[in-house]
Write a protein that holds these residues in place. Structure first.
Motif, PDB file in Angstrom:
ATOM      1  N   ASN A 156       5.061   6.028  -5.124  1.00  0.00           N
ATOM      2  CA  ASN A 156       5.160   5.728  -6.694  1.00  0.00           C
ATOM      3  C   ASN A 156       3.572   6.864  -7.166  1.00  0.00           C
ATOM      4  O   ASN A 156       3.415   6.974  -8.403  1.00  0.00           O
ATOM      5  CB  ASN A 156       4.587   4.439  -7.137  1.00  0.00           C
ATOM      6  N   LYS A 157       2.742   7.644  -6.892  1.00  0.00           N
ATOM      7  CA  LYS A 157       1.269   8.400  -6.851  1.00  0.00           C
ATOM      8  C   LYS A 157       2.192   8.957  -7.907  1.00  0.00           C
ATOM      9  O   LYS A 157       3.063  10.068  -7.234  1.00  0.00           O
ATOM     10  CB  LYS A 157       0.022   8.963  -5.824  1.00  0.00           C
ATOM     11  N   GLU A 214       1.068  -1.122   0.061  1.00  0.00           N
ATOM     12  CA  GLU A 214       0.197  -0.146   0.130  1.00  0.00           C
ATOM     13  C   GLU A 214       1.189   0.813   0.496  1.00  0.00           C
ATOM     14  O   GLU A 214       0.472   2.090  -1.059  1.00  0.00           O
ATOM     15  CB  GLU A 214      -0.844  -0.048   1.326  1.00  0.00           C
ATOM     16  N   LYS A 270       2.517   1.947  -3.544  1.00  0.00           N
ATOM     17  CA  LYS A 270       1.644   2.793  -4.188  1.00  0.00           C
ATOM     18  C   LYS A 270       1.716   3.885  -3.854  1.00  0.00           C
ATOM     19  O   LYS A 270       1.176   4.519  -4.843  1.00  0.00           O
ATOM     20  CB  LYS A 270       0.111   1.496  -4.242  1.00  0.00           C
ATOM     21  N   GLU A 271       1.350   4.335  -2.951  1.00  0.00           N
ATOM     22  CA  GLU A 271       1.194   5.228  -2.225  1.00  0.00           C
ATOM     23  C   GLU A 271       2.347   6.684  -2.980  1.00  0.00           C
ATOM     24  O   GLU A 271       2.624   7.689  -2.876  1.00  0.00           O
ATOM     25  CB  GLU A 271       0.791   6.078  -1.104  1.00  0.00           C
TER      26      GLU A 271
END
Ligand code: FES
Length: 129
Positions: A128-129, A122, A125-126
């Protein structure tokens, strides 16, 4: 204050029970579900029930499901931590009953954590936003 023999006996018994409890926990897998207000609001209750259900269904004797209070990461609730003896803790986030089935099948039964549901995934993912 001087305690009566009975009182002392009670204390001794409690201490022994506590020890026994910890020993049992140390041997098996422990699944800890965050059940603070925000966890419950995010849906921790059905997640916890699903774990209990799956574990009973599969008759897994060395697994305990316990609840805890605030884990301190509201936005990732419901959060579930899995403790296995001699292994690093795995933290699952944004859990749902559907995810629980997969975690039990792959992680609890086969020893392979489901990486896509973990906090590390998670956070990546954040980032690499
Ligand atoms: S209040 Fe949300 S994790 Fe504690």
């Amino acid at each position: 204050m001087i305690k009566s023999i009975q009182e002392l006996e009670e204390i001794r018994k409690k201490a022994l029970e506590e020890l026994e409890f910890r020993k049992q926990q140390g041997e098996g897998i422990r699944i800890v579900v965050g059940m603070a207000t925000c966890g419950i609001a995010a849906g921790a209750r059905p997640v916890m029930l699903k774990f209990v259900e799956e574990i009973q269904k599969r008759n897994l004797k060395n697994v305990t499901v316990v609840q805890t209070g605030c884990i301190g990461l509201c936005k990732y609730e419901p959060i579930v931590e899995v403790y296995e003896p001699n292994k690093e803790k795995v933290t699952y986030v944004k859990m749902t009953p559907e995810k629980v089935s997969k975690v039990v099948a792959e992680h609890i039964v086969n020893g392979k954590p489901v990486y896509e549901y973990t906090i590390g995934y998670e956070e990546n993912k954040e980032a690499n936003k």
